[in-house]
Scaffold this motif. Structure first.
Motif, PDB file in Angstrom:
ATOM      1  N   ARG A 261       0.858  -1.148   0.091  1.00  0.00           N
ATOM      2  CA  ARG A 261       0.086  -0.083   0.088  1.00  0.00           C
ATOM      3  C   ARG A 261       1.167   1.368   0.164  1.00  0.00           C
ATOM      4  O   ARG A 261       0.455   2.366  -0.435  1.00  0.00           O
ATOM      5  CB  ARG A 261      -0.866   0.047   1.210  1.00  0.00           C
ATOM      6  N   ARG A 262       2.122   1.067   0.655  1.00  0.00           N
ATOM      7  CA  ARG A 262       3.057   2.487   0.594  1.00  0.00           C
ATOM      8  C   ARG A 262       3.810   2.380  -0.545  1.00  0.00           C
ATOM      9  O   ARG A 262       4.534   3.580  -0.808  1.00  0.00           O
ATOM     10  CB  ARG A 262       3.823   2.124   1.939  1.00  0.00           C
ATOM     11  N   CYS A 288      -3.827   6.449  -5.352  1.00  0.00           N
ATOM     12  CA  CYS A 288      -3.922   6.915  -3.568  1.00  0.00           C
ATOM     13  C   CYS A 288      -4.169   8.379  -3.802  1.00  0.00           C
ATOM     14  O   CYS A 288      -5.110   8.879  -3.979  1.00  0.00           O
ATOM     15  CB  CYS A 288      -2.668   6.223  -3.145  1.00  0.00           C
ATOM     16  N   TRP A 289      -3.226   8.936  -3.030  1.00  0.00           N
ATOM     17  CA  TRP A 289      -3.481  10.550  -2.718  1.00  0.00           C
ATOM     18  C   TRP A 289      -3.197  11.294  -4.277  1.00  0.00           C
ATOM     19  O   TRP A 289      -2.692  10.651  -5.225  1.00  0.00           O
ATOM     20  CB  TRP A 289      -1.898  11.099  -2.017  1.00  0.00           C
ATOM     21  N   THR A 290      -3.782  12.523  -4.129  1.00  0.00           N
ATOM     22  CA  THR A 290      -4.037  13.382  -5.334  1.00  0.00           C
ATOM     23  C   THR A 290      -2.569  14.250  -5.660  1.00  0.00           C
ATOM     24  O   THR A 290      -2.080  13.785  -6.665  1.00  0.00           O
ATOM     25  CB  THR A 290      -5.410  13.881  -5.484  1.00  0.00           C
ATOM     26  N   ASP A 312      -9.289   4.019  -2.271  1.00  0.00           N
ATOM     27  CA  ASP A 312      -8.521   3.636  -1.034  1.00  0.00           C
ATOM     28  C   ASP A 312      -7.095   4.574  -0.828  1.00  0.00           C
ATOM     29  O   ASP A 312      -6.383   4.681  -1.646  1.00  0.00           O
ATOM     30  CB  ASP A 312      -7.949   2.180  -1.359  1.00  0.00           C
ATOM     31  N   ASN A 313      -7.537   5.341   0.567  1.00  0.00           N
ATOM     32  CA  ASN A 313      -6.514   6.167   0.787  1.00  0.00           C
ATOM     33  C   ASN A 313      -6.606   7.421  -0.215  1.00  0.00           C
ATOM     34  O   ASN A 313      -5.325   7.914  -0.605  1.00  0.00           O
ATOM     35  CB  ASN A 313      -4.934   5.738   0.837  1.00  0.00           C
ATOM     36  N   GLY A 314      -7.642   7.759  -0.706  1.00  0.00           N
ATOM     37  CA  GLY A 314      -7.779   8.775  -1.796  1.00  0.00           C
ATOM     38  C   GLY A 314      -7.730  10.332  -1.238  1.00  0.00           C
ATOM     39  O   GLY A 314      -8.486  11.095  -1.421  1.00  0.00           O
ATOM     40  N   ASP A 336     -10.733   9.919   1.359  1.00  0.00           N
ATOM     41  CA  ASP A 336     -10.201  10.059   2.511  1.00  0.00           C
ATOM     42  C   ASP A 336      -9.963  11.276   3.038  1.00  0.00           C
ATOM     43  O   ASP A 336     -10.858  12.300   2.772  1.00  0.00           O
ATOM     44  CB  ASP A 336      -8.814   9.334   2.325  1.00  0.00           C
ATOM     45  N   ASP A 337      -8.756  11.785   3.566  1.00  0.00           N
ATOM     46  CA  ASP A 337      -8.606  13.186   3.846  1.00  0.00           C
ATOM     47  C   ASP A 337      -8.597  14.042   2.904  1.00  0.00           C
ATOM     48  O   ASP A 337      -7.833  13.659   1.724  1.00  0.00           O
ATOM     49  CB  ASP A 337      -7.366  13.534   4.707  1.00  0.00           C
ATOM     50  N   CYS A 338      -9.547  15.261   2.950  1.00  0.00           N
ATOM     51  CA  CYS A 338      -9.544  16.311   1.602  1.00  0.00           C
ATOM     52  C   CYS A 338      -8.223  17.092   1.597  1.00  0.00           C
ATOM     53  O   CYS A 338      -7.409  17.110   0.780  1.00  0.00           O
ATOM     54  CB  CYS A 338     -10.683  17.376   1.917  1.00  0.00           C
TER      55      CYS A 338
END
Length: 538
Positions: A261-262, A288-290, A312-314, A336-338
């Motif tokens: 995942r990392r 994952c992150w944007t 997932d972890n978006g 996930d966190d904005c």
């Protein structure tokens, strides 16, 4: 007459192009007595804005030309207040040479059916200083990872979409890459607080230099346009996870989380970059992150839509040991966190010791996700965070300051004002706890909430300090100022919980109950409630 002057009226240099520039300012304490602002260019009024809009993008400017812009405050009666005039000057850039990648000599397939990474990267490498690589309207460009360089613009008026093959996000020939990569072609990056090897992001700016993480390796980059960037979503993210799921083969990834995942890339990542502007685009479904900013300086993100619901972890926008950051006029609906403000994890975050600081966030429309997170990876420290005029609805946590007990580090000088949020929390969390413990507990201090409306359910404010059951040590949250807090709870009772806190100041906390406002808490100082849990029901 009350002083209605705005402060820090400025054109953000990173936003200046050959045809536009963005001006921002901070409103005065008495802005609520204004109807808004008027902006003048060359003596002509070009915009009239409400008082909660503290930014404006000036368009259709001439290249290589000097301008002066003026702002006036406007009364509730619609009268301009002459003595409130503030001005600033700027000059536009020279005309940028635009290279349409669907035309000769690159002739990239505009239908998105052919993988075009090599040709797109060649166009970027060939781009002249200050030039623009253009993906034109209606074109769909299918690509793997690309690497931008200094002094260039990537303009996406069509669609840049990610390949679904994780191999397209590796280096198979890294001879021209100055950064570090491993034998599998993964690049050195940072994820969840650790420096480790990850698949490359779709758009990459800079690289990590472990010998000097403060050095600028890429600068003066703009990613702009009216189009979209689509990141491959969970399908690409899951494919990236598979090879690194083998913990015996990759022991450096072993943790309480599966290592794969990392290893995922992001949609857009800056590393040791400076003066980057990201604007105008719709960014959809990263692996994952944007947007992830690592060891970077002066990044402006505005007028974006960030959509990652179901990913997932978006996460949406993640500054990580970076400084001088601006995020405004942006819509979020994430998985996930904005926003997630970070600075590394124990013990690495303490050793690298690069804080995230001077973060300015305003005029956000957050429609779903987890909300705005400050932490939990904050071992390098987080300070000077300014959040205003944001609407945060339908989120799990609203605005949340968080750390794991073993993380050390600090969060301090956080200012939140003129926002509508679901709830506010500052507290310990138990997840993502792998790694050796820091020697001290986290420290949260100097937190200011002013003129904030809270519309969540149940516990609307939670302040819980840090404690270690083994050593019996505690670290209270200290210096919290809650002023003009308006609670519109959806349930019969709203709760404020204070545990391990010191020097909490409550002034004018009111609740809407049975369609009328009452003020059960007014002008109280709670000097020391350390070791004493305290609940206040509204």
């Amino acid at each position: 007459m009350k002083d209605h002057h705005v402060i820090n009226f400025q054109v953000l240099p990173t936003t200046i192009s050959d045809s536009q520039a963005t001006v921002v300012w901070e409103k005065s304490t008495f802005a609520k007595h204004l109807s808004g602002y008027q902006i003048f260019l060359a003596g002509q009024c070009i915009a009239q804005l409400p008082q909660n809009k503290t930014h404006f993008t000036i368009q259709n400017l001439q290249a290589n030309h000097s301008y002066q812009i003026a702002l006036y405050c406007v009364t509730e009666e619609g009268q301009r207040i002459e003595h409130t005039q503030v001005t600033c000057s700027f000059a536009t850039m020279s005309k940028s040479e635009r290279i349409d990648v669907t035309r000769a000599p690159y002739r990239i397939d505009p239908t998105g059916k052919t993988l075009s990474t090599v040709r797109l990267q060649q166009a970027i490498d060939d781009c002249p200083n200050g030039g623009t690589i253009l993906i034109p309207k209606d074109a769909i460009i299918l690509s793997g990872a690309i690497q931008l360089k200094s002094n260039m613009i990537l303009q996406i008026d069509g669609c840049l979409t990610a390949s679904q093959n994780p191999d397209d996000f590796r280096f198979f020939d890294s001879s021209h890459y100055i950064g570090t990569c491993n034998d599998d072609g993964l690049a050195l990056s940072r994820y969840e607080g650790w420096e480790l090897y990850c698949y490359r992001s779709l758009i990459n700016i800079g690289y990590i230099d472990p010998s000097d993480r403060q050095k600028v390796v890429c600068e003066n980059v703009r990613i702009c346009g009216s189009g979209s960037i689509i990141g491959g979503g969970n399908q690409l993210g899951m494919a990236m996870r598979e090879i690194y799921a083998d913990e015996e083969r990759f022991p450096e990834y072993t943790s309480d989380y599966k290592p794969g995942r990392r290893a995922r890339g992001r949609l857009l990542c800056t590393m040791q970059a400076k003066n980057v502007h990201i604007t105008g685009l719709t960014m959809i479904d990263p692996p994952c992150w944007t947007i992830h900013m690592i060891y970077s300086d002066t990044i402006v993100s505005n007028s974006l839509k960030i959509l990652s619901k179901g990913i997932d972890n978006g996460d949406g926008w993640d500054p990580d040991s970076s400084r001088n950051l601006w995020l405004f006029d942006t819509e979020f609906d994430t998985g996930d966190d904005c926003v997630a403000i970070k600075s590394g994890k124990n013990p690495e975050g303490n050793v690298v010791n690069i804080p995230t600081k001077e973060v300015h966030i305003f005029d956000l429309n957050i429609k779903g996700g987890h909300g705005i997170a400050i932490g939990s990876e904050q071992s390098g420290g987080i300070e000077d965070i300014y959040i205003s005029d944001c609407v945060i609805k339908n989120t799990l946590y609203g605005i949340e300051l968080k750390a794991q007990n073993e993380r050390g580090g600090y969060i301090k000088n956080v200012h939140i004002h003129d926002c509508h949020i679901d709830r506010f929390m500052a507290h310990p969390v138990t997840y993502n706890a792998d790694g050796h413990s820091a020697q001290t507990l986290p420290v949260f201090s100097d937190i200011f909430l002013t003129n904030v409306t809270i519309t969540g359910e149940g516990r609307v404010i939670e302040l819980i300090g840090f404690s270690n059951d083994v050593t019996q040590k505690t670290e209270p949250i200290e210096g919290v100022h809650l002023k003009w807090i308006h609670v519109k709870a959806k349930m019969q009772e709203a709760e404020i919980l204070l545990t391990h806190c010191r020097k909490v100041h409550l002034y004018s906390i009111s609740v809407l109950k049975e369609e009328s406002w009452i003020t059960p808490i007014d002008n109280q100082d709670i000097e020391s409630v350390t070791f004493q849990p305290m609940a206040i029901y509204l």
